[in-house]
Design an enzyme around this catalytic site. Structure first.
Site, PDB file in Angstrom:
ATOM      1  N   LYS A 197      -1.082  71.230  28.953  1.00  0.00           N
ATOM      2  CA  LYS A 197      -2.332  71.202  28.185  1.00  0.00           C
ATOM      3  C   LYS A 197      -3.211  70.119  28.781  1.00  0.00           C
ATOM      4  O   LYS A 197      -2.840  68.945  28.804  1.00  0.00           O
ATOM      5  CB  LYS A 197      -2.049  70.921  26.711  1.00  0.00           C
ATOM      6  CG  LYS A 197      -3.334  70.810  25.896  1.00  0.00           C
ATOM      7  CD  LYS A 197      -3.050  70.668  24.412  1.00  0.00           C
ATOM      8  CE  LYS A 197      -4.363  70.545  23.651  1.00  0.00           C
ATOM      9  NZ  LYS A 197      -4.135  70.380  22.206  1.00  0.00           N
ATOM     10  N   LYS A 250      -3.063  75.711  29.115  1.00  0.00           N
ATOM     11  CA  LYS A 250      -4.284  75.665  28.316  1.00  0.00           C
ATOM     12  C   LYS A 250      -5.260  74.690  28.917  1.00  0.00           C
ATOM     13  O   LYS A 250      -4.834  73.565  29.190  1.00  0.00           O
ATOM     14  CB  LYS A 250      -3.907  75.230  26.902  1.00  0.00           C
ATOM     15  CG  LYS A 250      -5.074  75.019  25.983  1.00  0.00           C
ATOM     16  CD  LYS A 250      -4.567  74.544  24.651  1.00  0.00           C
ATOM     17  CE  LYS A 250      -5.765  74.262  23.755  1.00  0.00           C
ATOM     18  NZ  LYS A 250      -5.366  73.680  22.507  1.00  0.00           N
TER      19      LYS A 250
HETATM   20  C1  PBG Z   1      -5.288  70.091  18.905  1.00  0.00           C
HETATM   21  C2  PBG Z   1      -5.682  71.401  19.494  1.00  0.00           C
HETATM   22  C3  PBG Z   1      -6.856  71.609  20.206  1.00  0.00           C
HETATM   23  C4  PBG Z   1      -6.910  72.970  20.501  1.00  0.00           C
HETATM   24  C5  PBG Z   1      -5.761  73.572  19.978  1.00  0.00           C
HETATM   25  N1  PBG Z   1      -4.995  72.572  19.356  1.00  0.00           N
HETATM   26  C6  PBG Z   1      -7.947  70.677  20.544  1.00  0.00           C
HETATM   27  C7  PBG Z   1      -7.622  69.401  21.203  1.00  0.00           C
HETATM   28  O1  PBG Z   1      -6.577  69.219  21.824  1.00  0.00           O
HETATM   29  O2  PBG Z   1      -8.454  68.511  21.106  1.00  0.00           O
HETATM   30  C8  PBG Z   1      -8.033  73.604  21.245  1.00  0.00           C
HETATM   31  C9  PBG Z   1      -8.202  75.071  21.123  1.00  0.00           C
HETATM   32  C10 PBG Z   1      -9.515  75.572  21.572  1.00  0.00           C
HETATM   33  O3  PBG Z   1     -10.364  74.849  22.121  1.00  0.00           O
HETATM   34  O4  PBG Z   1      -9.734  76.773  21.372  1.00  0.00           O
HETATM   35  N2  PBG Z   1      -3.969  69.798  18.791  1.00  0.00           N
END
Ligand code: PBG
Length: 327
Positions: A197, A250
């Site tokens: 991520k 991601k």
């Molecule tokens: C937070 C989380 C995020 C997303 C999914 N879980 C945002 C972040 O890490 O700040 C992002 C999903 C998206 O942008 O569609 N745990």
């Protein structure tokens, strides 16, 4: 006539032949549909994600019924928590009567055939808006955070979650969550780890959707540097050792090379998250008449599958399924 025995165009000459030659398919069976929920009956539109809303549980049930009718069989829940419930210790994250456990129980009672995925991370519950606990000097406390994540995961499993998806990026959380789930008797609950991520600007609209942007600093000490590909393999190795059942990359579109590298390196199913910013870009161009929305969206999803993803988390899940059924 050219002396040319090899002509790749022959395999593109008609719809039937193109179907024979097609290497990649995408369908509703590959989708997980993300839903934004809150504890209010009203529905709130998300400005930077046209077509997406933050909804109460009654509306959520309607949305899931609609998704099932569109052949989308899995959802992932993201809660917007009332400001008053956010604390430094993010205790609401493991409240068995909290919004997410109540939502899971309701889905499992009324629509047990839906596969429910839940997010494990503290940002919706944290007064600081970070995925982990924050020390007074601003550092993110890895091991202390894991104790809270473990309780959050067990609360979600108790409520009936099928797949637990830790998105927090703390070191060692997959192993700790696996151990706690097993100890509590939830050996059948799966872990879909957010393995790679990235600290991405493409999460902006999601943080608008949930009011969950960090109050200070950024997420670069736990989410990965967008410059790094090899490091994703290191995270993969650890997640496999710690017992992850599925791994995730991601965002998806700007990181197709990472999906491909993981595909070469693992036998586990790979998920890719087409995140809020990817959705927003496609929507904005479509609304301006600059792209054919249906074609562009289906191509973006096909590209993610071609790179090696088995599963796609996408806000377009319902619409893409409808479009695919028309063809
Ligand atoms: C937070 C989380 C995020 C997303 C999914 N879980 C945002 C972040 O890490 O700040 C992002 C999903 C998206 O942008 O569609 N745990």
């Amino acid at each position: 006539m050219l002396d040319q025995p090899v002509r790749p165009r022959r395999n593109r000459k008609s719809p039937v032949v193109r179907d024979f030659a097609r290497e990649t398919r995408v369908g509703p069976e590959h989708f997980i549909y993300p839903l934004f929920i809150h504890d209010h009956p009203s529905e709130v539109a998300i400005k930077s994600m046209p077509g997406c809303v933050r909804m109460g549980l009654d509306r959520m049930m309607k949305e899931i019924e609609g998704a099932l009718a569109d052949r989308v069989r899995s959802i992932v829940l993201f809660p917007a928590i009332d400001e008053a419930k956010k604390t430094n210790g993010a205790e609401e994250a493991h409240n068995p009567e909290g919004l997410v456990p109540r939502a899971i129980r309701r889905i499992k009672q009324e629509l047990p055939e839906v596969t429910v995925v839940t997010d494990v991370a503290l940002d919706p519950y944290s007064a600081q808006g970070h995925d982990g606990l924050v020390a007074p000097d601003g550092r993110i406390l890895n091991d202390e955070t894991i104790e809270v994540l473990v309780r959050q995961a067990v609360a979600q499993a108790q409520a009936g979650a099928d797949i637990i998806a830790p998105s927090d990026m703390m070191d060692g959380r997959v192993g700790a969550i696996r151990g706690a789930l097993d100890e509590a008797g939830f050996t059948e609950v799966s872990i879909l780890s957010y393995t790679a991520k990235y600290a991405s600007s493409f999460y902006g609209p999601f943080r608008d959707a949930l009011d969950s942007a960090p109050k200070s600093g950024d997420k670069k000490t736990y989410q990965m540097d967008p410059a790094n590909g090899r490091e994703a393999l290191r995270e993969l190795e650890l997640d496999e050792l710690e017992g992850a059942d599925m791994v995730m990359v991601k965002p998806a579109g700007p990181y197709l090379d990472v999906i491909y590298r993981l595909r070469q390196a693992t036998t586990l199913p790979i998920a890719a998250y087409q995140v809020s910013g990817e959705y927003a870009m496609l929507k904005a161009a479509a609304q301006n008449g600059w792209l054919d929305e249906k074609k562009a969206v289906l191509e973006s999803l096909l590209g993610i599958r071609r790179a090696g993803a088995d599963i796609i988390l996408t806000y377009y899940a319902r619409q893409a399924s409808t479009w695919l059924a028309e063809r």
